[in-house]
Design a protein around this motif. Structure first.
Motif, short mmCIF file in Angstrom:
data_model
loop_
_atom_site.label_atom_id
_atom_site.label_comp_id
_atom_site.label_asym_id
_atom_site.label_seq_id
_atom_site.Cartn_x
_atom_site.Cartn_y
_atom_site.Cartn_z
N CYS A 145 1.10 -1.06 -0.19
CA CYS A 145 -0.22 -0.19 -0.21
C CYS A 145 0.99 0.69 -0.63
N ASP A 146 1.93 1.35 -0.64
CA ASP A 146 3.09 2.14 -0.58
C ASP A 146 4.46 2.33 -0.77
N ILE A 147 3.89 2.07 -2.27
CA ILE A 147 5.12 1.09 -3.69
C ILE A 147 6.02 2.65 -4.06
N LYS A 148 6.39 3.10 -4.07
CA LYS A 148 7.68 4.14 -4.42
C LYS A 148 8.81 4.30 -4.64
N PRO A 149 9.53 5.01 -4.70
CA PRO A 149 10.92 5.15 -5.11
C PRO A 149 11.41 5.29 -3.68
N GLU A 150 11.20 5.75 -3.20
CA GLU A 150 11.85 5.95 -1.86
C GLU A 150 11.48 5.31 -0.67
N ASN A 151 10.98 4.40 -1.09
CA ASN A 151 10.27 2.96 -0.45
C ASN A 151 11.04 1.48 -0.58
N VAL A 152 11.97 2.19 -1.85
CA VAL A 152 12.93 1.35 -2.17
C VAL A 152 14.53 1.30 -2.13
N LEU A 186 -0.05 9.88 -3.86
CA LEU A 186 -0.68 10.32 -4.98
C LEU A 186 -0.27 9.49 -5.64
N TRP A 187 1.28 9.97 -6.20
CA TRP A 187 1.22 9.55 -7.74
C TRP A 187 1.48 7.67 -8.04
N TYR A 188 1.30 6.88 -7.16
CA TYR A 188 1.31 6.24 -7.40
C TYR A 188 0.43 5.40 -7.13
N ARG A 189 -0.75 5.66 -6.56
CA ARG A 189 -2.32 5.04 -6.07
C ARG A 189 -3.25 4.84 -7.39
N ALA A 190 -3.30 3.37 -7.32
CA ALA A 190 -4.32 2.97 -7.81
C ALA A 190 -6.24 4.12 -8.47
N THR A 201 -4.55 -7.17 -3.89
CA THR A 201 -3.26 -6.88 -4.00
C THR A 201 -3.29 -6.40 -5.09
N LYS A 202 -3.90 -5.93 -6.38
CA LYS A 202 -3.57 -5.17 -7.34
C LYS A 202 -3.02 -3.36 -7.66
N ILE A 203 -3.61 -2.97 -6.07
CA ILE A 203 -3.23 -2.16 -6.63
C ILE A 203 -2.04 -1.40 -5.70
N ASP A 204 -0.66 -3.06 -5.63
CA ASP A 204 0.21 -2.65 -5.72
C ASP A 204 1.03 -3.42 -6.94
N SER A 205 0.19 -3.48 -7.70
CA SER A 205 0.72 -3.97 -9.13
C SER A 205 1.03 -2.20 -9.75
N TRP A 206 -0.19 -1.93 -9.41
CA TRP A 206 -0.30 -0.57 -10.02
C TRP A 206 1.20 0.23 -10.00
N GLY A 209 4.51 -0.61 -11.46
CA GLY A 209 4.24 -0.20 -12.97
C GLY A 209 4.53 1.49 -12.99
N CYS A 210 4.19 1.82 -11.76
CA CYS A 210 4.38 3.28 -11.97
C CYS A 210 6.05 4.08 -11.73
N LEU A 211 6.39 3.22 -11.05
CA LEU A 211 7.83 3.16 -10.22
C LEU A 211 8.43 3.05 -11.69
N LEU A 212 8.13 1.42 -12.11
CA LEU A 212 9.26 0.89 -13.24
C LEU A 212 9.31 2.29 -14.01
N TYR A 213 8.06 2.93 -14.41
CA TYR A 213 8.42 3.84 -15.77
C TYR A 213 9.00 5.04 -15.88
N GLU A 214 8.62 5.41 -13.91
CA GLU A 214 9.70 6.68 -13.58
C GLU A 214 11.10 6.51 -13.59
N LEU A 215 11.89 5.39 -13.01
CA LEU A 215 13.07 4.87 -12.85
C LEU A 215 13.46 4.90 -14.81
N HIS A 216 12.89 3.97 -15.47
CA HIS A 216 13.03 4.00 -16.97
C HIS A 216 13.09 5.72 -17.58
N THR A 217 12.20 6.59 -17.40
CA THR A 217 12.61 7.28 -17.96
C THR A 217 12.62 9.12 -17.28
#
Length: 281
Positions: A145-152, A186-190, A201-206, A209-217
């Motif tokens: 429920c709080d996956i984002k770049p700061e939490n990896v 907010l920026w990673y909210r499904a 659990t698909k909200i974590d998948s969302w 996806g936002c996280l990986l896009y941000e890392l690659h762009t």
């Protein structure tokens, strides 16, 4: 040798550098402050190593969050992609969580690189590690429920996926606790969270996806100023929610667009009124 058996000398949440909070722990610096409380770097005497200590605020919501995090970390210690738990103790009605000390989070890594995109190889390493950690979390019945770049974070001691660690399990929810909408940054909210739909659990998948896009762009995918702005950006990319979703959602009245009549590929599995129901977003 448990930390819990030793006396704690700290008297306030704001810690002075070099002030001992524990007979074996000496605070060296504050690593971060947040709604939950504070994280400090400590020197553990005897073991001659540095550790991170998360200090929760004493109010009941923060205590529950810390207790949930301890349970999850203990349950996932077999997974090397999850932050390594060392111990926990309590003082002045504040729960302290002692963990391994990591190097930097992925937001800091992007910032240090002036938000230049990460290599596809590095993004794959992150994907492998985060997906492994989250799959383990889901297997014990919890959502992050709080996956984002700061939490990896990066351990900084090895190469590849072994260097990437999932942290901050203080926002976890049980899978059945799927109608609380104060979850996810907010920026990673499904979209189902924004619409007020029972989620899975698909909200974590969302968020992943936002996280990986941000890392690659080097840029966030949906950098909204509020939920209305974020949903408008999502609709611009994946289309409008269905009439079914708009009808079931408890928060959809804040959005001023008409529902879609088309069948979108994104289907949310929910459990409404005890039935296995598909709600198309």
């Amino acid at each position: 040798n448990s930390f819990c058996t030793l006396l704690v000398r700290r008297q306030s949440l704001s810690m002075t550098l070099a002030q001992p909070i524990h007979q074996r722990l000496e605070v060296e610096r504050v690593l971060g402050n947040g709604t939950y409380g504070q994280v400090v770097r400590c020197l553990e005497h005897g073991a001659n190593r540095r550790v991170a200590v998360k200090v929760a605020k004493p109010e009941p919501p923060y205590r529950r969050s810390a207790e949930n995090e301890i349970f999850v970390l203990r349950s996932l210690q077999h997974c090397p992609r999850v932050l390594r738990f060392i111990d926990s103790f309590e003082s002045d009605n504040r729960i302290h969580i002692v963990t391994e000390l990591l190097q930097k989070n992925l937001y800091e890594a992007l910032k240090d690189a002036r938000f230049r995109r990460m290599s596809l190889r590095r993004v794959r390493d992150v994907a492998e590690s985060v997906l492994t950690a989250i799959a383990e979390l889901h297997s014990i019945g919890y959502m992050h429920c709080d996956i984002k770049p700061e939490n990896v974070m990066q351990r900084g001691k090895c190469e590849g996926a072994d260097d990437i660690v999932m942290i901050d399990f203080g926002s976890v929810r049980k899978v059945a606790e799927n109608q609380y909408y104060d979850v996810q940054s907010l920026w990673y909210r499904a979209p189902e969270v924004m619409c007020g739909l029972p989620y899975t659990t698909k909200i974590d998948s969302w968020s992943i996806g936002c996280l990986l896009y941000e890392l690659h762009t080097g840029m966030p995918l949906f950098p909204g100023d509020n939920e209305q702005d974020s949903m408008a950006q999502i609709v611009g990319v994946v289309g409008r929610p269905s009439a079914t979703a708009m009808g079931f959602g408890t928060k959809t009245m804040m959005f001023d667009f008409e529902p879609s009549s088309a069948v979108d590929p994104y289907v949310l599995q929910t459990n409404l009124e005890g039935d296995d129901t598909q709600v198309t977003l």
